[in-house]
Write a protein that holds these residues in place. Structure first.
Motif, PDB file in Angstrom:
ATOM      1  N   GLU A  73      41.344  36.322  30.726  1.00 33.17           N
ATOM      2  CA  GLU A  73      41.203  35.269  31.730  1.00 33.17           C
ATOM      3  C   GLU A  73      40.642  34.011  31.071  1.00 33.17           C
ATOM      4  O   GLU A  73      39.437  33.783  31.055  1.00 33.17           O
ATOM      5  CB  GLU A  73      40.340  35.772  32.879  1.00 33.17           C
ATOM      6  N   TYR A 233      39.931  31.084  39.035  1.00 40.98           N
ATOM      7  CA  TYR A 233      39.855  32.547  38.967  1.00 40.98           C
ATOM      8  C   TYR A 233      40.452  33.191  40.214  1.00 40.98           C
ATOM      9  O   TYR A 233      41.258  34.122  40.123  1.00 40.98           O
ATOM     10  CB  TYR A 233      38.389  33.003  38.802  1.00 40.98           C
ATOM     11  N   HIS A 237      43.603  35.638  40.148  1.00 39.74           N
ATOM     12  CA  HIS A 237      43.356  37.048  40.481  1.00 39.74           C
ATOM     13  C   HIS A 237      44.416  37.551  41.457  1.00 39.74           C
ATOM     14  O   HIS A 237      45.047  38.593  41.232  1.00 39.74           O
ATOM     15  CB  HIS A 237      41.948  37.199  41.063  1.00 39.74           C
ATOM     16  N   ASP A 241      47.083  40.144  39.910  1.00 41.73           N
ATOM     17  CA  ASP A 241      46.937  41.547  40.300  1.00 41.73           C
ATOM     18  C   ASP A 241      48.070  41.984  41.227  1.00 41.73           C
ATOM     19  O   ASP A 241      48.421  43.163  41.258  1.00 41.73           O
ATOM     20  CB  ASP A 241      45.533  41.808  40.866  1.00 41.73           C
ATOM     21  N   VAL A 249      41.112  47.039  41.911  1.00 45.49           N
ATOM     22  CA  VAL A 249      40.409  46.004  41.170  1.00 45.49           C
ATOM     23  C   VAL A 249      38.987  46.512  40.953  1.00 45.49           C
ATOM     24  O   VAL A 249      38.203  46.639  41.890  1.00 45.49           O
ATOM     25  CB  VAL A 249      40.389  44.674  41.956  1.00 45.49           C
ATOM     26  N   HIS A 262      39.494  36.514  48.827  1.00 50.14           N
ATOM     27  CA  HIS A 262      40.600  37.166  48.121  1.00 50.14           C
ATOM     28  C   HIS A 262      41.561  37.844  49.092  1.00 50.14           C
ATOM     29  O   HIS A 262      42.780  37.756  48.940  1.00 50.14           O
ATOM     30  CB  HIS A 262      40.056  38.139  47.063  1.00 50.14           C
TER      31      HIS A 262
END
Ligand code: GLU
Length: 550
Positions: A73, A233, A237, A241, A249, A262
């Motif tokens: 990352e 981020y 993510h 993902d 996760v 998220h």
């Protein structure tokens, strides 16, 4: 003009998300297979917590015939350091936690869901950002950093929740026409997510480790694409993902509070959300206070420390499993010989609050782990460590045949010796077996019960006369007994205890004199074996030295 025009203006040459959805199909794995990852930033320091996460992730993937991959990352390029990626790759490799997919060197990678380095996925993120914009779910924000700072100050002064939301989200309601005009005029912008959430509503979430948690919904219009075109981020993510097919996760619990955001991102992007398992940090007992292992204060926070100290990777992994699942200890007691791969790790048995990491316990585990090694394994590990960190040790280990004898003392039996916790202990541990070290050591003979010069001299002089390298252990011991009797010491400890006034000391005390004269220590593994390996000539030489130093 509509959202699509705006999306096309912002990202004219970007592929449609359908391209990526096809390119990265759903993984074909058996039911229940866990796909998980380690997703560090290459900021120059692999933390033991990262190794802990990787161990858990690697193990769960193994247990379920799933996949463990390594994603770098690196979207915050200011924080990146030289060799950051290779340090991460090597740390996993050193601990036998190689990923199935992902980066395998600074530049190379393997696996068909890559690139596994976020800085190489710019177009992918932009494709999904474009999709959100075209749906009216993301928008360009023209606020300057100064304006954002001003807002923050106002919020702070008024004791209002900080952030870009509700009335504070100035660009949220800009019309498409206005936005297009600003862009055409060359105004600078970033892309923000248009959150559908409301702070006064709650979401319930089930975390695999933390259990049920309730949070207010996210209502922040967070940045998804920064001024440099790279994602934040949060956005990366969700996109990664999803495309990489992560089912679980597994990450540090500092991210737990981001779950509402998220989940919203997954929802708005039309993705199925993964399961989340938030791991509590590794803690340290600092004079009675429990605190996080700190990068700054605790050398043991860095994975490199374990290599430098020569703490066997097997011990570190074993100890981390101890911390991870409290039932591991019991399992280990019942399965002394089994490898840790056979232990069934369970996420829902992980501690919700931070587990204590205790170096003393780790060293104990190290001793047990090394006690199970063969002499050859001890030799190879010690030599590898010495090559990197201790030239003198490397030198003395050159005579492999001799070293194997030394490491073979009290090994391979029911109660193997447990005196080496780490490879950096080895030299000190075996130094008396090597004249080149022994002779240069400061002479200090810690005699115990028998400490009169004449008594010691007598024992040593008499003993060397009767010592025979070819004696078996029983004969060897009988000779010490005989000598004890002859010199007025009790031949049996029992006898001495029954009639202490009759003897100066007992056979054990005589042995101690021999041991101290031979090694300058009161504690060593089996003296019979030590003598046999050293040989009569060296024994005699050492006794003479000991007498000289009386
Ligand atoms: N790059 C993030 C970190 O290092 C990863 C968190 C995650 O695993 O999603 O904290």
């Amino acid at each position: 003009m509509d959202y699509k025009d705006l999306a096309n203006l912002i990202f004219p040459d970007i592929k449609d998300i359908s391209y990526y959805e096809e390119k990265y199909p759903k993984r074909n794995l058996k039911e229940g297979a866990i796909v998980t990852r380690f997703a560090p930033s290459p900021t120059g320091f692999v933390h033991i917590g990262g190794l802990y996460q990787s161990l858990i992730a690697r193990k769960l993937a193994n247990q379920t015939e799933g996949v463990f991959f390594l994603r770098i990352e690196d979207t915050d390029q200011k924080r990146e350091v030289e060799n950051g990626v290779i340090d991460i790759v090597n740390s996993l490799k050193n601990f036998g936690l190689e990923p199935d997919e992902g980066m395998i060197s600074e530049t190379e990678e393997k696996g068909s869901y890559g690139p596994y380095r976020q800085s190489k996925r710019k177009e992918i993120y932009q494709s999904y950002a474009k999709y959100l914009i075209s749906q009216g779910k993301a928008y360009p924000c023209f606020c300057s950093p100064e304006e954002i700072e001003e807002t923050r100050e106002k919020q702070e002064a008024a004791k209002i929740r900080p952030g870009y939301y509700s009335v504070w989200a100035k660009c949220r309601n800009i019309t498409v026409e206005e936005a297009i005009e600003k862009i055409k005029n060359g105004e600078k912008y970033i892309i923000r997510f248009k959150s559908p959430g409301r702070e006064d509503r709650k979401i319930k979430h089930h975390d695999v480790i933390k259990g049920n948690v309730t949070f207010p919904e996210n209502d922040q219009d967070i940045v998804i694409i920064k001024a440099d075109g790279l994602p934040t981020y949060h956005f990366a993510h969700a996109v990664d993902d999803h495309l990489m097919g992560t089912t679980h996760v597994i990450r540090g619990d500092e991210w737990l509070s981001s779950v509402p955001l998220h989940l919203q991102l997954f929802q708005e992007l039309g993705f199925k959300a993964p399961k989340y398992a938030h791991i509590a940090p590794i803690m340290k007992n600092d004079n009675g206070n429990k605190r996080k292992l700190s990068k700054r204060k605790d050398p043991e926070a860095a994975v490199s420390y374990y290599d430098e100290q020569g703490i066997p990777k097997e011990a570190v992994k074993e100890y981390l499993l101890n911390i991870a699942n409290s039932n591991f200890e019991n399992w280990r007691k019942q399965n002394k010989e089994k490898g840790i791969e056979e232990f069934e790790l369970q996420l829902n048995k992980m501690s919700v609050s931070g587990a204590l990491f205790d170096m003393v316990k780790l060293y104990d585990v190290g001793k047990t782990v090394i006690s199970m090694f063969s002499a050859e394994e001890v030799y190879n590990n010690a030599l590898n460590w010495a090559k990197k960190y201790d030239k003198e040790l490397e030198e003395i280990l050159q005579d492999k045949e001799y070293a194997l004898k030394v490491f073979g003392i009290e090994r391979g039996n029911k109660k193997p010796r447990k005196d080496i916790a780490k490879w950096s202990d080895v030299k000190e541990n075996i130094s008396y077996m090597y004249d080149e070290i022994f002779e240069n050591q400061e002479k200090s003979y810690p005699y115990q019960a028998i400490n009169e010069k004449e008594d010691i001299r007598k024992i040593l002089e008499e003993y060397i006369k009767i010592y025979d390298e070819n004696d078996d252990k029983q004969t060897w011991f009988d000779k010490i007994k005989e000598l004890s009797g002859k010199l007025g010491y009790a031949k049996e400890v029992k006898e001495f205890k029954a009639n202490p006034e009759m003897y100066k000391a007992h056979v054990g005390d005589v042995s101690t004199v021999l041991r101290v004269a031979l090694t300058m220590r009161t504690n060593t593994p089996d003296m019979y074996e030590i003598m046999k390996i050293l040989g009569k000539e060296k024994i005699e030489k050492r006794f003479k030295k000991a007498i000289e130093n009386l």
